[in-house]
Motif scaffolding. Structure first.
Motif: not given
Length: 195
Positions: A35-45, A1-18
């Protein structure tokens, strides 16, 4: 289980940032460069820490020529002395290109995705992701097209073949390469890719 204090970007947010496209982010994730992982809905985090690390690498390893130019070259070389030679020569030549230095195939993919260069110059034997793997991923990529790619290596033809070989049509030059030989190659590539 991931701790809630970890922060993640969506693909779009990461693209904008980089400062890259979403397809470049997807390529980096698929190649293992990001590195990335996928949500149950198939979205990258994508972990924000990984994005910040890449941002720091881009800022510390990019070496730009004088001013902003329409053309760019990415040089992938793990030997510090050789990288310094490239940096000195490209600065001396005063060609209308921005040039970027990467230390291995991983950084090479990051820079190629960000700068979409006219030319990639790569070594083959490097720690981490080597030139063979980086070139394979570039050739397989549907998102990124590199107009010209050359290899500069200390490996001989037999050693290259024993390591899996290279796609046909990639010029291979032996180390140490006279950088006087390289200048006309860079100039020709620039001429060929003029907009």
């Amino acid at each position: 289980m991931l701790k809630s204090n970890f922060s993640f970007y969506t693909s779009r947010e990461a693209a904008n940032k980089l400062g890259v496209s979403i397809t470049t982010i997807q390529l980096w994730v698929e190649s293992g460069a990001l590195p990335a992982w996928k949500t149950a809905g198939g979205h990258r985090r994508i972990p924000s820490e990984a994005v910040e690390t890449i941002l720091a690498k881009q800022q510390s390893t990019a070496v730009q020529g004088r001013g902003a130019h329409a053309h760019s070259v990415v040089i992938v070389e793990d030997e510090p002395v050789q990288r310094e030679m490239y940096r000195i020569k490209f600065s001396e030549w005063d060609l209308p290109v921005n040039f970027y230095l990467a230390q291995d195939g991983f950084e090479g993919l990051l820079m190629i995705g960000k700068h979409v260069p006219d030319l990639v110059i790569s070594d083959l034997s490097m720690p981490g992701m080597d030139g063979f793997e980086m070139i394979k991923r570039l050739i397989e990529s549907k998102e990124i097209r590199v107009p010209a790619l050359i290899v500069v290596t200390a490996l001989n033809a037999r050693e290259i073949e024993a390591s899996g070989g290279l796609p046909e049509g990639i010029p291979v030059y032996s180390k140490p390469l006279s950088l006087g030989v390289l200048k006309p190659i860079v100039e020709k590539t620039i001429q060929h890719n003029r907009h």
